[in-house]
Write an enzyme that holds these catalytic residues in place. Structure first.
Site: not given
Ligand code: DIR
Ligand code: MN
Ligand code: MN
Ligand code: MN
Length: 296
Positions: A96, A119, A121, A123, A136, A223, A225, A268
């Site tokens: 991402h 998502d 998350h 981000d 990401h 994303d 996920d 992703e």
């Molecule tokens: C988590 C995971 N918040 C980080 N973030 C992800 O690493 O900053 N985003 N997987 O897609």
């Molecule tokens: Mn993401």
């Molecule tokens: Mn994500």
């Protein structure tokens, strides 16, 4: 209309390898044919070249920041050129972090752009708050101008997103400082809790209203996920309790029907973690729905 597919085979923004195989896998499972059947002219020849300095060993706390910047600068130029040529840029990731390139490029063409960020998350980490050091985890914060890294370093003339034009859908794994930021900046975040309570249709219609009113373009950053790991196991940071198969499709169908979408990322997808290429195939189907495929 023309869709310009931009392949971005870069995965060093994620914590584990494999998402760099995403674009080729999504293309292998029939994306171009699907979009052509929907009546689009498809330009699938654009592919971002990776920097020759790629080493798997991170040398900075935010990992591979120089490589992310190099990839995003190239991508920003491609996305800007595709958008000014009048076509719909569709970025295939990759992790991402590449969305910073998409948004930098697109914002030059759509300086008052809206974004729907689908998502698990948000981000919204910064170089200071990131618990992982993975790039990401920061692209939405960067697009909003909240990181040290600025979109204008990626592409001169890029324009920051406004928080009121940005909506997150599907969140269920937020870091502490991300939660604080969502509240303090007034970013609309429809978590899985709101989706359970209000239904995906209401949530997506609200998202389209918020991000699609008073804006000059609307970008979907998807994303994979966001979808439940039962349907989308091939991704680096799966989180239980995600969008069902039909919720994800309905979200795409509603965005398509709105007629507002001017560009998209699909990111992703990690073929090396997938089961029977289920996740790549899902990405192709979902992009079909986003670009007009209907059941009947
Ligand atoms: C988590 C995971 N918040 C980080 N973030 C992800 O690493 O900053 N985003 N997987 O897609
Ligand atoms: Mn993401
Ligand atoms: Mn994500
Ligand atoms: Mn309402």
């Amino acid at each position: 209309p023309t869709i310009s597919i931009i392949s971005v085979p870069f995965g060093y923004g994620a914590g584990r390898p494999g998402s760099e195989q995403g674009p080729d896998s999504i293309l292998k499972f029939g994306l171009v044919k699907k979009l052509e059947q929907l009546g689009y002219d498809v330009d699938a020849g654009r592919r971002i070249q990776l920097p020759s300095s790629l080493t798997p060993y991170p040398t900075t706390r935010m990992k591979h920041v120089d490589q992310v910047m190099a990839v995003c600068s190239q991508l920003a130029r491609e996305a800007a050129s595709a958008a000014s040529a009048g076509s719909i840029p569709l970025m295939l990731g990759g992790d991402h972090s590449i969305a910073m390139g998409s948004l930098a490029g697109l914002s030059r063409h759509y300086p008052n752009m809206g974004v729907i960020w689908v998502d698990a998350h948000s981000d919204l980490n910064t170089e200071i708050t990131s618990p992982s050091g993975n790039m990401h985890g920061i692209p939405l914060a960067a697009a909003l101008g909240l990181t040290q890294l600025k979109l204008t370093q990626i592409l001169p003339g890029a324009v920051q997103l406004k928080p009121e034009n940005c909506v997150i859908i599907g969140a269920r794994d937020l870091d502490r400082d991300e939660k604080t930021l969502i509240r303090s900046r007034g970013i609309t975040c429809f978590t899985m809790y709101e989706i359970d309570r209000l239904g995906i249709e209401h949530v997506v219609q609200e998202a389209l209203r918020i991000a699609g009113t008073g804006t000059d373009g609307l970008h979907v950053s998807f994303d994979i996920d966001s979808v439940d790991p039962f349907e989308a196991p091939g991704t680096g940071t799966p989180v239980r309790g995600g969008l069902s198969y039909r919720e994800a499709h309905l979200a795409m169908e509603l965005m398509s029907e709105s007629g507002l979408i001017t560009s998209a990322d699909m990111v992703e997808v990690n073929p090396s973690l997938d089961r029977n290429n289920q996740t790549s195939k899902l990405a192709v189907e979902l992009l079909g729905s986003l670009f007009g495929s209907r059941i009947l």
